[in-house]
Scaffold this motif. Structure first.
Motif: not given
Length: 349
Positions: A36-39, A220, A222-223, A225, A348
């Protein structure tokens, strides 16, 4: 009483460890989405370090605010504003159990990474949460009984002992009408405050370590933040609820300091532990899913019980709120605001 509670919790954790070690062997590890790009491990580490510092500071602020409220007349425990703020914080704790910890447990224990039998055949989350609530009631009841029998002569606020000694030394006699042990209704209420503070602290410590461990092991971004902001909000107001209980328990300085310390450091400690274990800890492995899922379920049952029974019910059915419909309405609004704000955070985190 504190050592007895710790022993009971230790037995509970040993049971979970033995149970999960047997259950995890039934399934192969489920690969995480590492592509994944978030990792991004290098970008996630600075965020985790920021999280440790910010959560530590906000936790200390939240739990310490009620303890310094005696210097502010409007925030003293016998004033209406304190009741309203405590109701708001209790709503935060209730929503934490229902909207954050419990759904996480359902997601983990229903994960496709776990075998169909038994994890998809039986609602383990609800079952463990129910057992946890009953277990908390048992600890609450037994601890109260033991503490009552131990203090049959009366309950003396621990900070008052030194004052009594000073009065006796300087004046040469004892004023029983002013400094004597608290007995009857007043002493029983103080005893309840102490039991509630200890049990609530244990429940918060358990789920705080679990939250921190999951965050520290994750890469991750994305998670992470939004999770940092959500946890800061959560820890501050949950700390206010715990701080209010510690204040009402009238502990001496050392016990207050220890309870503040353990609350403040548990989530940062969990994050640091997660960072240290990030190479070996796989959040989608059966062992991690089962262990964290069961711990979350037990934490949810404890937090929901404490919020509804020992915090909200105790206050709303108490003489202070029963004597004023206006204050009840304000407190209900505060509960809804606290629970609503924490529920919104579930978007979130």
């Amino acid at each position: 009483m504190g050592s007895s509670l710790i022993k009971l919790m230790s037995i509970f954790f040993i049971f979970i460890t033995i149970f999960t070690s047997q259950a995890a062997s039934q399934s192969d590890e489920c690969e995480s989405e590492s592509n994944s790009s978030c990792n991004n491990k290098s970008a996630a580490l600075p965020l985790k370090l920021i999280a440790i510092a910010s959560i530590l500071v906000t936790s200390m602020i939240g739990v310490c605010l009620p303890l310094f409220s005696r210097s502010i007349p409007a925030l003293s425990p016998d004033r209406n504003l304190f009741i309203i703020v405590k109701a708001f914080a209790s709503g935060i704790i209730l929503a934490t159990g229902f909207m954050h910890v419990l759904p996480d447990s359902f997601d983990m224990l229903w994960s496709p990474c776990l075998t169909e039998n038994p994890w998809h055949k039986f609602p383990f989350t609800g079952f463990v949460a129910m057992l946890s609530a009953i277990f908390t009631l048992m600890v609450d009841s037994i601890a109260t009984s033991l503490y009552t029998n131990k203090n049959k002569a009366g309950i003396i606020p621990e900070g008052q002992v030194a004052d009594e000694a000073a009065v006796t030394t300087t004046q040469g006699h004892y004023h029983g009408h002013h400094h004597g042990p608290k007995i009857g209704t007043e002493g029983s209420q103080l005893l309840r405050y102490r039991v509630v503070a200890m049990v609530l602290e244990l429940g918060i410590v358990v789920h705080s370590v679990v939250i921190g461990l999951s965050m520290g092991a994750s890469n991750n971004i994305c998670t992470i933040k939004p999770l940092v902001a959500a946890l800061c909000f959560h820890q501050m107001f949950e700390g206010m609820g715990l701080g209010g209980c510690i204040l009402q328990a009238e502990y001496k300085f050392l016990k207050k300091a220890l309870m503040v310390f353990f609350f403040s450091v548990t989530t940062p400690f969990g994050i640091a532990l997660g960072i240290a274990l990030s190479k070996t800890y796989k959040e989608n492995s059966p062992t991690a899913l089962i262990t964290v899922g069961l711990l979350n379920a037990s934490s949810a049952g404890l937090l929901i019980y404490m919020a509804l029974v020992d915090l909200l019910s105790a206050d709303f059915l108490g003489p202070k709120l029963q004597g004023s419909i206006k204050l009840q309405i304000k407190s209900y609004v505060a509960v809804l605001l606290g629970a609503g704000g924490m529920s919104l955070m579930a978007k979130w985190a």
